[in-house]
Write a protein that holds these residues in place. Sequence first.
Motif, short mmCIF file in Angstrom:
data_model
loop_
_atom_site.label_atom_id
_atom_site.label_comp_id
_atom_site.label_asym_id
_atom_site.label_seq_id
_atom_site.Cartn_x
_atom_site.Cartn_y
_atom_site.Cartn_z
N THR A 24 -52.62 -22.59 -18.17
CA THR A 24 -52.35 -21.92 -16.56
C THR A 24 -52.48 -20.62 -16.98
O THR A 24 -53.38 -19.95 -16.06
N PHE A 25 -52.05 -19.90 -17.93
CA PHE A 25 -52.50 -18.40 -18.03
C PHE A 25 -53.73 -18.07 -18.40
O PHE A 25 -54.33 -16.93 -17.58
N ALA A 26 -54.57 -18.89 -18.99
CA ALA A 26 -56.05 -18.61 -19.29
C ALA A 26 -56.87 -18.82 -17.80
O ALA A 26 -57.68 -17.90 -17.86
N LYS A 27 -56.46 -19.55 -17.08
CA LYS A 27 -57.10 -19.92 -15.67
C LYS A 27 -56.74 -18.49 -14.86
O LYS A 27 -57.71 -18.09 -14.27
N ARG A 28 -55.39 -17.93 -14.99
CA ARG A 28 -55.30 -17.03 -14.10
C ARG A 28 -55.87 -15.43 -14.79
O ARG A 28 -55.99 -14.50 -14.17
N ALA A 29 -56.14 -15.33 -16.02
CA ALA A 29 -56.45 -14.29 -16.57
C ALA A 29 -57.71 -13.53 -16.34
O ALA A 29 -57.63 -12.10 -16.04
N ALA A 30 -58.68 -14.16 -15.95
CA ALA A 30 -59.89 -13.38 -15.27
C ALA A 30 -59.78 -12.84 -14.06
O ALA A 30 -60.23 -11.49 -13.72
N PHE A 38 -51.19 -7.03 -11.90
CA PHE A 38 -50.12 -7.63 -12.85
C PHE A 38 -50.05 -8.86 -12.70
O PHE A 38 -50.22 -9.67 -11.72
N VAL A 39 -49.75 -9.56 -13.96
CA VAL A 39 -49.51 -11.15 -14.29
C VAL A 39 -48.22 -11.52 -13.72
O VAL A 39 -47.31 -12.05 -14.58
N GLU A 40 -48.04 -11.34 -12.36
CA GLU A 40 -46.70 -11.55 -11.71
C GLU A 40 -46.39 -13.13 -11.83
O GLU A 40 -45.38 -13.37 -12.19
N ALA A 41 -47.50 -13.90 -11.51
CA ALA A 41 -47.21 -15.54 -11.48
C ALA A 41 -46.84 -16.05 -12.99
O ALA A 41 -46.04 -16.68 -12.99
N ASN A 42 -47.31 -15.38 -13.92
CA ASN A 42 -47.08 -15.50 -15.52
C ASN A 42 -45.64 -15.17 -15.63
O ASN A 42 -44.96 -16.13 -16.37
N TYR A 43 -45.01 -14.27 -15.11
CA TYR A 43 -43.82 -13.86 -15.34
C TYR A 43 -42.76 -14.84 -14.75
O TYR A 43 -41.76 -15.05 -15.32
N ALA A 44 -43.08 -15.22 -13.69
CA ALA A 44 -42.36 -16.24 -13.07
C ALA A 44 -42.15 -17.59 -13.96
O ALA A 44 -41.16 -18.19 -14.18
#
Length: 383
Positions: A24-30, A38-44
């Motif tokens: 999931t994190f890799a898909k959002r990274a780009a 900011f990686v807000e969804a990852n923090y959630a």
Amino acid sequence: MEIQKIMDVTSVDVGEIAGRLTKTFAKRAAESDENDRFVEANYADLKNVGLISAGVPRELGGGGADVRALCKMLRVISGACGSTGLALSMHTHQVAIPAWRWHQQPTARPVVEPLLRRVADENIVLLSSGGSDWIDGSGTAERIEGGYRITAHKAFASGAPAGDLLVTGAILEEDGDHTVLHFAVPLAAPEVTVLDTWRTMGMRGTGSHDIQIDGFFVADDKIALKRKAGEWHLAFQMIATIAFPLIYSVYLGIAESAREIAIGLAGMKPVSHRRQSIAGRMDTALTAARLAHEHMIATVERDSPSAETINDVMIGRRLVEENAIRVVELSMELAGGVGFYRKSELERKFRDIQAARYHPLQKEVQAEYAGAMALGQPIERIF
């Protein structure tokens, strides 16, 4: 993808939990990188699975992970998204330090336990202002009745959009003496403003914005530490020893992921002696980075922060920096022209890995510190 909530983080290895998030994190990274977002969804997701409180002792409701386990967690996450890993490392070391005190210094328990319980119970995120403070300190503290009025501008506060407490300091000048006061500032306070300043070459999703503090009042009993500005203090021996193995886990994780991408891309081409040489040098550098990082972790596990442990950790930090950067450079060479395309992800990792250069102790200072230790010279003002 919805991340399944882990109800009892203590029953599962935190590295394993982190592994469940990587796709999931890799898909959002780009997208985060391309939009300076900011990686807000990852923090959630990190909150949902219990990794925000991973370093809080089990007895206080956290995951009970030690520094070695937390390093593994950060390596795994950083392989998927360097920005998430680096921002999380800044929170994680702010948890690991009071957790170490809770375990090793029984007299400190009444001091550190309230904060650790808040992290576990409320999922609060801690920010560090170390990027603009370090040993010298920054900002001003004006003594007033009952406490101090704080005015300061803090840079490099990674995770700022998600932060709850900024762990920071300011300088009090009295009778020609400069004393750094340490305290925590709630981000929700009206005197605190997060400034949208983070536009960078790499690590674009960390949200490492500047923070402005204008006249915030800190009561006398909220001052956690007073120390002389401009020289090493026992507290900073502990901070430096524990924090940097965690922070440099991030760069090791990026290097490891870059290596895997490059090997995959190289496998699509005919093997040549030149490619074999590049791959061999890449894996040699990666092994050097891993060995240096293991040296850093082993230093923490001596449970005896000192001038000597700072030296050992910072030697390891320098070696991880140089070899992790070299791994990613060689990954780009091994991949060839395709590595220059964003879709390969290597160019983002190449940009992200450059941040390894900028944390203390930077290479010239580290060399001076190590040399002073070797020659029996004072190190109090080498930072």
